[in-house]
Design a protein around this motif. Structure first.
Motif, PDB file in Angstrom:
ATOM      1  N   HIS A 111       0.844  -1.204   0.000  1.00  0.00           N
ATOM      2  CA  HIS A 111       0.000   0.000   0.000  1.00  0.00           C
ATOM      3  C   HIS A 111       0.878   1.254   0.000  1.00  0.00           C
ATOM      4  O   HIS A 111       0.691   2.165  -0.807  1.00  0.00           O
ATOM      5  CB  HIS A 111      -0.919  -0.029   1.234  1.00  0.00           C
ATOM      6  N   VAL A 112       1.852   1.275   0.895  1.00  0.00           N
ATOM      7  CA  VAL A 112       2.761   2.420   1.001  1.00  0.00           C
ATOM      8  C   VAL A 112       3.549   2.604  -0.291  1.00  0.00           C
ATOM      9  O   VAL A 112       3.721   3.725  -0.783  1.00  0.00           O
ATOM     10  CB  VAL A 112       3.704   2.271   2.216  1.00  0.00           C
ATOM     11  N   LEU A 113       4.001   1.507  -0.895  1.00  0.00           N
ATOM     12  CA  LEU A 113       4.748   1.577  -2.143  1.00  0.00           C
ATOM     13  C   LEU A 113       3.907   2.216  -3.252  1.00  0.00           C
ATOM     14  O   LEU A 113       4.391   3.068  -3.998  1.00  0.00           O
ATOM     15  CB  LEU A 113       5.206   0.178  -2.571  1.00  0.00           C
ATOM     16  N   GLY A 114       2.647   1.828  -3.338  1.00  0.00           N
ATOM     17  CA  GLY A 114       1.750   2.416  -4.345  1.00  0.00           C
ATOM     18  C   GLY A 114       1.558   3.903  -4.149  1.00  0.00           C
ATOM     19  O   GLY A 114       1.578   4.683  -5.106  1.00  0.00           O
ATOM     20  N   LEU A 115       1.406   4.311  -2.903  1.00  0.00           N
ATOM     21  CA  LEU A 115       1.251   5.745  -2.626  1.00  0.00           C
ATOM     22  C   LEU A 115       2.516   6.504  -3.001  1.00  0.00           C
ATOM     23  O   LEU A 115       2.457   7.541  -3.671  1.00  0.00           O
ATOM     24  CB  LEU A 115       0.923   5.975  -1.145  1.00  0.00           C
ATOM     25  N   LEU A 116       3.667   6.011  -2.568  1.00  0.00           N
ATOM     26  CA  LEU A 116       4.923   6.729  -2.783  1.00  0.00           C
ATOM     27  C   LEU A 116       5.282   6.883  -4.260  1.00  0.00           C
ATOM     28  O   LEU A 116       5.891   7.876  -4.645  1.00  0.00           O
ATOM     29  CB  LEU A 116       6.067   6.030  -2.044  1.00  0.00           C
ATOM     30  N   ASN A 117       4.911   5.915  -5.088  1.00  0.00           N
ATOM     31  CA  ASN A 117       5.219   5.996  -6.513  1.00  0.00           C
ATOM     32  C   ASN A 117       4.134   6.704  -7.318  1.00  0.00           C
ATOM     33  O   ASN A 117       4.270   6.867  -8.526  1.00  0.00           O
ATOM     34  CB  ASN A 117       5.442   4.592  -7.097  1.00  0.00           C
ATOM     35  N   SER A 118       3.061   7.135  -6.677  1.00  0.00           N
ATOM     36  CA  SER A 118       1.939   7.737  -7.400  1.00  0.00           C
ATOM     37  C   SER A 118       2.220   9.188  -7.798  1.00  0.00           C
ATOM     38  O   SER A 118       3.027   9.881  -7.177  1.00  0.00           O
ATOM     39  CB  SER A 118       0.670   7.681  -6.544  1.00  0.00           C
ATOM     40  N   LYS A 119       1.509   9.630  -8.826  1.00  0.00           N
ATOM     41  CA  LYS A 119       1.644  11.019  -9.285  1.00  0.00           C
ATOM     42  C   LYS A 119       1.153  12.004  -8.234  1.00  0.00           C
ATOM     43  O   LYS A 119       1.696  13.103  -8.107  1.00  0.00           O
ATOM     44  CB  LYS A 119       0.879  11.223 -10.590  1.00  0.00           C
ATOM     45  N   LEU A 120       0.124  11.610  -7.473  1.00  0.00           N
ATOM     46  CA  LEU A 120      -0.410  12.517  -6.448  1.00  0.00           C
ATOM     47  C   LEU A 120       0.621  12.788  -5.361  1.00  0.00           C
ATOM     48  O   LEU A 120       0.878  13.939  -5.015  1.00  0.00           O
ATOM     49  CB  LEU A 120      -1.689  11.945  -5.827  1.00  0.00           C
ATOM     50  N   ILE A 121       1.237  11.742  -4.839  1.00  0.00           N
ATOM     51  CA  ILE A 121       2.234  11.932  -3.782  1.00  0.00           C
ATOM     52  C   ILE A 121       3.471  12.631  -4.339  1.00  0.00           C
ATOM     53  O   ILE A 121       4.090  13.452  -3.661  1.00  0.00           O
ATOM     54  CB  ILE A 121       2.584  10.585  -3.105  1.00  0.00           C
ATOM     55  N   THR A 122       3.819  12.353  -5.592  1.00  0.00           N
ATOM     56  CA  THR A 122       4.941  13.058  -6.219  1.00  0.00           C
ATOM     57  C   THR A 122       4.650  14.553  -6.286  1.00  0.00           C
ATOM     58  O   THR A 122       5.507  15.387  -5.953  1.00  0.00           O
ATOM     59  CB  THR A 122       5.202  12.503  -7.634  1.00  0.00           C
ATOM     60  N   TRP A 123       3.437  14.913  -6.697  1.00  0.00           N
ATOM     61  CA  TRP A 123       3.048  16.332  -6.756  1.00  0.00           C
ATOM     62  C   TRP A 123       3.119  16.945  -5.361  1.00  0.00           C
ATOM     63  O   TRP A 123       3.670  18.034  -5.176  1.00  0.00           O
ATOM     64  CB  TRP A 123       1.627  16.476  -7.320  1.00  0.00           C
ATOM     65  N   TYR A 124       2.571  16.241  -4.377  1.00  0.00           N
ATOM     66  CA  TYR A 124       2.574  16.734  -3.001  1.00  0.00           C
ATOM     67  C   TYR A 124       4.013  16.937  -2.504  1.00  0.00           C
ATOM     68  O   TYR A 124       4.335  17.954  -1.894  1.00  0.00           O
ATOM     69  CB  TYR A 124       1.825  15.750  -2.086  1.00  0.00           C
ATOM     70  N   PHE A 125       4.858  15.972  -2.786  1.00  0.00           N
ATOM     71  CA  PHE A 125       6.254  16.063  -2.364  1.00  0.00           C
ATOM     72  C   PHE A 125       6.929  17.278  -2.996  1.00  0.00           C
ATOM     73  O   PHE A 125       7.580  18.062  -2.311  1.00  0.00           O
ATOM     74  CB  PHE A 125       6.996  14.781  -2.736  1.00  0.00           C
TER      75      PHE A 125
END
Length: 197
Positions: A111-125
């Motif tokens: 679950h965490v891996l999917g979030l971290l590689n997602s475009k949404l989390i990338t944008w947030y980061f």
């Protein structure tokens, strides 16, 4: 594992190995006795003047110092490199990493891996918590990663990530991006903005 070997959701194994003459784990695992590995002992003996004077040696100069998280290396873990222009989080097991590679273990790792590689989390980061190197790459530091707001673990996301971790497929990656936006309750307009950047 070297930083250059890590890709998004996976890695390219360079067939490099570390000799881990660990100091053991009290009550669980005995220290490595280098005498049981004559070729390794002969190799290390060439450097006796250096290894015998090390301040960070274990019970013998051949052993590495105690490592509180030694057992974590055998667990399923997410690894990533510090400097990268895009997220490169990969799932590994029984791998030791070198240099500026970070790793994490725990529950719901897919679950965490999917979030971290997602475009949404990338944008947030990129826009909210990340720092840069000053030359166009981001610094994916552990303390900034820990600031990412995580949604409750989702079995469907874990299944998608499990599929993509085995065989990277762009269509599964797009599905994950869409699903992560849904988990964070983005509107269609917000989702469109994030996905089409």
């Amino acid at each position: 594992m070297r930083g250059r070997d890590i890709k998004r959701y996976g890695y390219n194994w360079a067939n490099l190995w570390i000799i881990n003459t660990h100091n053991g784990i009290k009550g669980k695992l005995p220290r490595i006795d280098v005498n049981e590995y004559p070729a390794i002992k002969a190799h290390l003996d060439q450097y006796w003047d250096t290894i015998s004077k090390r301040a960070d040696k274990g019970d013998t100069p051949y052993n590495l110092r105690n490592c509180a998280y030694m057992e974590d290396f055998s667990k399923q873990q997410i690894i990533w490199i510090e400097l990268s222009d895009e997220p490169k989080f990969a799932l590994v097991e029984n791998i030791t990493s070198l240099n500026t590679i970070f790793f994490m273990t725990g529950e719901h790792i897919l679950h965490v891996l999917g979030l971290l590689n997602s475009k949404l989390i990338t944008w947030y980061f990129h826009h909210c918590i990340g720092t840069t190197s000053g030359v166009g790459t981001n610094r994916w530091l552990k303390y900034t990663i820990e600031q990412i707001p995580m949604v409750t673990a989702n079995r469907e996301l874990e299944l998608m990530v499990s599929s993509i971790s085995k065989h990277y497929k762009i269509d599964v990656n797009i599905a994950i991006d869409n699903f992560v936006c849904k988990l964070y309750t983005l509107t269609e307009k917000e989702k469109h903005f994030i996905i089409n950047q």
